[in-house]
Design a protein around this motif. Structure first.
Motif, PDB file in Angstrom:
ATOM      1  N   ARG A  65       0.828  -1.218   0.000  1.00 40.79           N
ATOM      2  CA  ARG A  65       0.000   0.000   0.000  1.00 40.79           C
ATOM      3  C   ARG A  65       0.857   1.261   0.000  1.00 40.79           C
ATOM      4  NH1 ARG A  65      -1.034   1.892   5.561  1.00 40.79           N
ATOM      5  NH2 ARG A  65       0.151   0.519   6.899  1.00 40.79           N
ATOM      6  N   GLU A  66       2.170   1.133   0.296  1.00 41.56           N
ATOM      7  CA  GLU A  66       3.087   2.274   0.307  1.00 41.56           C
ATOM      8  C   GLU A  66       3.636   2.584  -1.089  1.00 41.56           C
ATOM      9  OE1 GLU A  66       3.654  -0.545   2.024  1.00 41.56           O
ATOM     10  OE2 GLU A  66       3.083  -0.007   4.045  1.00 41.56           O
ATOM     11  N   ILE A  67       3.191   1.833  -2.094  1.00 42.88           N
ATOM     12  CA  ILE A  67       3.622   2.065  -3.473  1.00 42.88           C
ATOM     13  C   ILE A  67       2.379   2.390  -4.292  1.00 42.88           C
ATOM     14  CG2 ILE A  67       4.738   1.090  -5.505  1.00 42.88           C
ATOM     15  CD1 ILE A  67       6.392  -0.690  -3.646  1.00 42.88           C
ATOM     16  N   VAL A  68       2.381   3.596  -4.875  1.00 41.46           N
ATOM     17  CA  VAL A  68       1.216   4.089  -5.618  1.00 41.46           C
ATOM     18  C   VAL A  68       1.684   4.707  -6.935  1.00 41.46           C
ATOM     19  CG1 VAL A  68      -0.107   4.530  -3.497  1.00 41.46           C
ATOM     20  CG2 VAL A  68       1.288   6.351  -4.495  1.00 41.46           C
ATOM     21  N   PRO A  69       0.777   4.904  -7.898  1.00 42.07           N
ATOM     22  CA  PRO A  69       1.163   5.585  -9.138  1.00 42.07           C
ATOM     23  C   PRO A  69       1.684   6.995  -8.838  1.00 42.07           C
ATOM     24  CG  PRO A  69      -1.008   4.578  -9.359  1.00 42.07           C
ATOM     25  CD  PRO A  69      -0.626   4.481  -7.907  1.00 42.07           C
ATOM     26  N   SER A  70       2.713   7.405  -9.547  1.00 48.92           N
ATOM     27  CA  SER A  70       3.277   8.746  -9.344  1.00 48.92           C
ATOM     28  C   SER A  70       2.338   9.810  -9.892  1.00 48.92           C
ATOM     29  CB  SER A  70       4.644   8.859 -10.011  1.00 48.92           C
ATOM     30  OG  SER A  70       5.574   8.049  -9.349  1.00 48.92           O
ATOM     31  N   GLN A  71       2.201  10.867  -9.142  1.00 47.85           N
ATOM     32  CA  GLN A  71       1.254  11.926  -9.488  1.00 47.85           C
ATOM     33  C   GLN A  71       1.662  12.690 -10.746  1.00 47.85           C
ATOM     34  OE1 GLN A  71       0.606  14.699  -6.304  1.00 47.85           O
ATOM     35  NE2 GLN A  71      -0.844  15.902  -7.459  1.00 47.85           N
ATOM     36  N   ASN A  72       2.944  13.044 -10.875  1.00 46.72           N
ATOM     37  CA  ASN A  72       3.377  13.926 -11.959  1.00 46.72           C
ATOM     38  C   ASN A  72       4.062  13.202 -13.113  1.00 46.72           C
ATOM     39  OD1 ASN A  72       2.555  16.372 -10.687  1.00 46.72           O
ATOM     40  ND2 ASN A  72       4.275  16.149  -9.293  1.00 46.72           N
TER      41      ASN A  72
END
Length: 115
Positions: A65-72
């Motif tokens: 859960r600490e790995i998510v798609p990068s926003q930018n």
């Protein structure tokens, strides 16, 4: 792990150069002009981004859960890792190594020989 340790590990890679992306207030780490890591202090948590294959990104996001798609960045390839102690440092190092290898794969042969 903290931002400083992350940047230190990235900068130890042959040919690594650090630059500031003012628009995002982020430190980018590149090799031969190709980015392989980014430290983004604007997340509100200790956060860094690395590039992986699409398949690996999906697997990691499902597992941690600490790995998510990068926003930018391109969400298919770039993932943000939150470095608040939940992720094992060895996993972070492995992901940096993989991201660096992907960047090297985009460099022309003459640039690789210079490294």
């Amino acid at each position: 792990m903290n931002h400083s340790a992350f940047l230190q590990y990235c900068m130890a890679k042959p040919g690594a150069e650090q630059s500031q992306k003012n628009r995002w207030n982020a430190n980018q780490v590149k090799v031969g002009g190709v980015m392989f890591a980014m430290v983004d202090p604007s997340e509100g948590r200790l956060a860094v981004s690395v590039k992986t294959s699409c398949e690996q990104a999906r697997r990691l996001r499902n597992e941690y859960r600490e790995i998510v798609p990068s926003q930018n960045l391109n969400k298919a390839h770039w993932s943000t890792l939150y470095l608040d102690g939940s992720l094992n440092d060895s996993l972070v190092y492995k992901l940096v190594d993989g991201s660096y290898q992907l960047a090297l794969g985009r460099l022309p042969e003459n640039s690789l020989q210079e490294l």
